[in-house]
Every structure is written in C-alpha cells, then in structure tokens.
Write an enzyme that holds these catalytic residues in place. Structure first.
Site, short mmCIF file in Angstrom:
data_model
loop_
_atom_site.label_atom_id
_atom_site.label_comp_id
_atom_site.label_asym_id
_atom_site.label_seq_id
_atom_site.Cartn_x
_atom_site.Cartn_y
_atom_site.Cartn_z
N CYS A 115 -5.84 -15.82 -46.35
CA CYS A 115 -6.07 -14.28 -45.64
C CYS A 115 -6.53 -14.55 -44.05
CB CYS A 115 -6.94 -13.47 -46.60
SG CYS A 115 -6.55 -13.17 -48.09
N HIS A 262 -8.48 -7.66 -41.83
CA HIS A 262 -7.47 -8.09 -42.78
C HIS A 262 -7.23 -7.00 -43.99
CE1 HIS A 262 -5.60 -10.23 -45.98
NE2 HIS A 262 -6.77 -10.36 -46.70
N ASN A 292 -1.75 -5.71 -49.93
CA ASN A 292 -2.46 -6.97 -49.43
C ASN A 292 -1.55 -7.94 -48.78
OD1 ASN A 292 -3.73 -9.39 -48.80
ND2 ASN A 292 -5.46 -9.05 -49.97
N1 ACO Z 1 -4.89 -2.02 -64.20
C1 ACO Z 1 -5.82 -1.13 -64.82
N2 ACO Z 1 -6.78 -1.81 -65.23
C2 ACO Z 1 -7.38 -3.27 -64.81
C3 ACO Z 1 -6.43 -3.68 -63.89
C4 ACO Z 1 -5.31 -3.02 -63.45
N3 ACO Z 1 -4.41 -3.62 -62.60
N4 ACO Z 1 -6.95 -4.91 -63.38
C5 ACO Z 1 -8.24 -4.91 -64.32
N5 ACO Z 1 -8.19 -4.06 -64.98
C6 ACO Z 1 -9.27 -3.69 -65.93
C7 ACO Z 1 -10.11 -5.06 -66.22
O1 ACO Z 1 -9.65 -5.61 -67.38
C8 ACO Z 1 -11.39 -4.24 -66.64
O2 ACO Z 1 -11.46 -3.56 -68.02
P1 ACO Z 1 -12.44 -3.95 -69.00
O3 ACO Z 1 -13.73 -3.15 -68.18
O4 ACO Z 1 -12.13 -3.26 -70.48
O5 ACO Z 1 -13.00 -5.21 -69.16
C9 ACO Z 1 -11.56 -2.96 -65.77
O6 ACO Z 1 -10.44 -2.76 -65.38
C10 ACO Z 1 -12.62 -3.56 -64.60
O7 ACO Z 1 -12.07 -4.71 -63.95
P2 ACO Z 1 -12.91 -5.63 -62.70
O8 ACO Z 1 -12.14 -6.89 -62.57
O9 ACO Z 1 -14.24 -5.56 -63.06
O10 ACO Z 1 -12.41 -4.35 -61.60
P3 ACO Z 1 -13.15 -4.32 -60.40
O11 ACO Z 1 -13.73 -3.06 -60.26
O12 ACO Z 1 -13.78 -5.64 -59.96
O13 ACO Z 1 -11.91 -4.39 -59.51
C11 ACO Z 1 -10.55 -5.89 -57.98
C12 ACO Z 1 -11.04 -5.46 -59.32
C13 ACO Z 1 -9.67 -4.54 -57.24
C14 ACO Z 1 -9.90 -7.00 -57.75
C15 ACO Z 1 -12.05 -5.70 -57.18
O14 ACO Z 1 -12.68 -6.91 -57.65
C16 ACO Z 1 -11.58 -6.35 -55.77
O15 ACO Z 1 -11.14 -5.61 -54.90
N6 ACO Z 1 -12.18 -7.57 -55.32
C17 ACO Z 1 -12.12 -7.85 -53.70
C18 ACO Z 1 -10.93 -9.03 -53.99
C19 ACO Z 1 -9.84 -8.64 -53.07
O16 ACO Z 1 -9.86 -7.84 -52.29
N7 ACO Z 1 -8.90 -9.63 -53.14
C20 ACO Z 1 -7.80 -9.50 -52.23
C21 ACO Z 1 -7.53 -10.86 -51.77
S1 ACO Z 1 -8.59 -11.60 -51.17
C22 ACO Z 1 -8.82 -11.37 -49.85
O17 ACO Z 1 -7.86 -10.83 -49.19
C23 ACO Z 1 -10.08 -11.23 -49.26
#
Ligand code: ACO
Length: 335
Positions: A115, A262, A292
C-alpha cells in the site's frame, strides 16, 4: 541540486464493475456490512479475456500520463513500478512496461511496498531527478487483486475490500524551480509483517510443502489480514507521517489544500480527516468506486482529483500511505 515535479498523470481501471451485491452472490456478505465497515460500494475486477493484467493496466495508465506530460516513451529515463500483484513471480512489471511502450533500454526498478508502494516509488524517482541523474521518470502503481483473492466465505473479510486498477505519474526535472515535490518521508516496522501478508508460494513456503501440509480444500495461498490490528496502526502512522512531512517544510495542517490518503478504507480516511480537523473539500476519497487498489490507489485518486479540477497550481498536496510490512510514508508537493 535540482528539484522534481509531477508533469503528467493517468489512470486506468477495468470496465467490469463488481458491486457489493455481486459479491454477495459468491460469499456470505451483504451491501450494508461492506458499506458500513469500509465505505466501498463497488470495485473493478479484470474479467477473463478482457486483455488486462497488472503490467498491461500499468502501460495503459502510463500512455495517458505521457500524453499529458507531452512526452513520448523515448523521453523517459527510468521506470519505477510498484505492485504486490505482478504478472509473474519474476521478472517484475517494470521490464514488461519497458517492452510494451517500446522504450529505450532504460532502467526498470520494481518496488514491493504494497500500500505504500507508490509513495516509495515517487520518493525513489524524486531522488534520481534531484541529483540530476535522470530528467523524466515514469512511476507506476498497478494491481490485479482479483486474480489472487479468496471469494469463498473464508476470505470475505479481505476480498470485499480490494479492487483492480493502475495509476501512473511522470516525475520530471522542475525546470522553473517553483514548487514541485518538497520532500518524501518513508518508514517501516517489520515486527508486524505477519499481520497483513501472503506467505506462499515463496522460497520459505514452496508449493509442495503448502500442498503436503494443508487439506486440499484449505490451501492457504491467499492474503491474511488482521483487520482491527491494521486499522489501529494505520490511523496512528498516517497522522504521524503527515505531521512529519509538514514539519520538515515548516508547514501546518492548515496549509494543506488537498490530502490524498491511500484508499485503504473510507473509515481510516475519515478518522485521519477528523484527527487533523480537515474540512471535507481538503480530503479526496474514491474508494467508494474502486475499493482498495493498494499501490494504484494514490495515483488513481490523485489523477481523478486533478481531472476534477480539485488540484490547482500552487496548491499544497499531501500524499500519505500505510500498509503491509508495516510500511508507511508521505510526500509533500507544491503543485
Ligand atoms: N461480510 C459480512 N460479514 C463479515 C465480512 C463480510 N465481508 N467479513 C467479516 N465479517 C464478519 C466477521 O466474521 C465477524 O463476525 P462475528 O462477529 O460473528 O465473528 C464480524 O463481521 C466482524 O468482523 P471483524 O473482522 O471484527 O470486522 P471489523 O469491524 O474489524 O471490520 C475490516 C473488518 C473492514 C477489515 C476492518 O478491520 C478494517 O477496515 N481494518 C483495516 C484494514 C484495512 O483497511 N485494510 C486494507 C488493506 S491494508 C491497507 O491498505 C492499510
């Protein structure tokens, strides 16, 4: 010592639009979850047979950037190509673009900083131009994520976030000496390398071992991301490296005309905007349309913002990124 500036910008995204509802047909997800957590409404995916690849998209974006800089491929002295999804394990995308654009036997350097790749690539180009070694450098960020994501339920927390596309910028000697790239700031912290990674196939985890050690239906050659851990570090490092860039130029947050973060996640961008107390028209986001696109996200966003007239001569433009490694960086530009 010379200074450098961006003289041409271009981007290319595949025509194939994949909505959140389209993804919900492949895995257990839904539009509301994706929009609420990431802000993404749709992304582009290469379609089999549409003639695209990471390098081909990079070459398409490059042609647009070259036209806008009023340069031909012959004018380019170096290529810097950033991607985490090259067409081949080796060689990298830089030489493919050199061949596709029919360029001289100029150096082609591949950057693997995920990234942060585009910021690292711009920084490399800036140094070569500053020293006077090269006059025009083609900087590319391009990704074909859809070719390597897990579209089953298992991969849903990663695969809904990423999209395909490419962006390119020409970094040239700043003949007028006014403005240009003021400084770049790069960092890394390898202790968190496992939190956002793709472990194999690699020399440390080669195909026979992967197959031998895992059940056939659960072969781990997809990216792993500890989403919440990445989120928490991203918001700290983004703000830090923007402040570092501003301070090194005796500037303040109030001087920013346009921040192009980004496009990791709309929630991350909004968090940074809030932390820096920036008005809505000072931060550009287009993750809603493209997801992304990792190394391509900044050049795509920068090009779109410029095309929309949101970046004007004399503006202070700040680019900032954070991602796998972890690596992060910023570039401070007087347009
Ligand atoms: N659709 C529906 N439900 C989902 C999905 C999906 N695509 N993915 C995960 N879930 C569920 C999980 O299984 C979990 O269920 P549970 O509560 O029954 O266990 C619930 O949703 C919550 O999951 P979390 O992983 O805790 O969700 P979170 O709120 O952390 O969101 C996300 C996930 C969007 C990835 C978030 O953590 C995030 O944005 N992190 C930053 C990472 C990022 O932006 N990465 C991009 C690439 S890296 C970069 O460019 C910097």
């Amino acid at each position: 010592m010379y200074s450098s500036k961006i003289t041409g910008l271009g981007y290319y995204v595949p025509e194939n639009v994949v909505t959140n509802d389209d993804l919900a047909k492949l895995m257990d997800t839904n539009d509301a979850w994706i929009q609420e957590r990431t802000g993404i409404k749709e992304r582009r995916h290469i379609k089999k047979g549409d003639g695209n690849s990471t390098s081909i998209m990079g070459a398409k974006a490059s042609r647009i950037a070259l036209d806008r800089a009023e340069l031909s491929p012959d004018d380019i002295d170096m290529i810097v190509f950033a991607t985490l999804s090259p067409d081949m394990y080796f060689p990298g995308g830089g030489v493919e673009v050199q061949e596709m654009l029919g360029m001289r036997t100029v150096p082609a350097l591949d950057v693997r900083n995920q990234c942060s790749g585009f910021i690292y690539a711009i920084s490399v180009a800036d140094q070569f131009v500053k020293t006077g070694m090269y006059k025009h450098i083609l900087v590319i960020g391009s990704e074909n994520h859809s070719g390597g994501l897990d579209f089953s339920d298992r991969g849903r927390s990663v695969s809904v976030i990423f999209g395909d596309g490419a962006g390119a910028a020409i970094v040239s000697r700043n003949e007028s000496g006014e403005g240009g790239i003021l400084s770049t700031h790069l960092h890394s912290e390898g202790k968190h390398k496992d939190e956002l990674s793709l472990k194999g196939p690699s020399t440390g985890y080669w195909v026979p071992q992967i197959i031998a050690e895992n059940p056939q239906e659960d072969i781990p050659y997809y990216p792993y991301m500890n989403g919440q851990f990445v989120f928490k570090h991203a918001i700290v490092r983004f703000a830090e490296v923007i402040q570092e860039g501003l301070e090194s130029n005796d500037l303040e947050v109030g001087d920013i005309d346009m921040l192009i973060p980004h496009q990791a996640n709309l929630r991350i961008s909004q968090f940074i905007q809030h932390k820096l107390k920036l008005e809505d028209d000072k931060v550009f986001n287009n993750i809603q349309k493209y997801g992304n696109t990792t190394a391509a996200s900044i050049p795509i966003a920068l090009t779109e913002a410029w095309e929309m007239g949101k970046i004007k001569k004399g503006d202070l433009v700040v680019l900032a990124a954070f991602g796998s490694g972890f690596t992060w960086g910023s570039a401070i530009i007087r347009w």
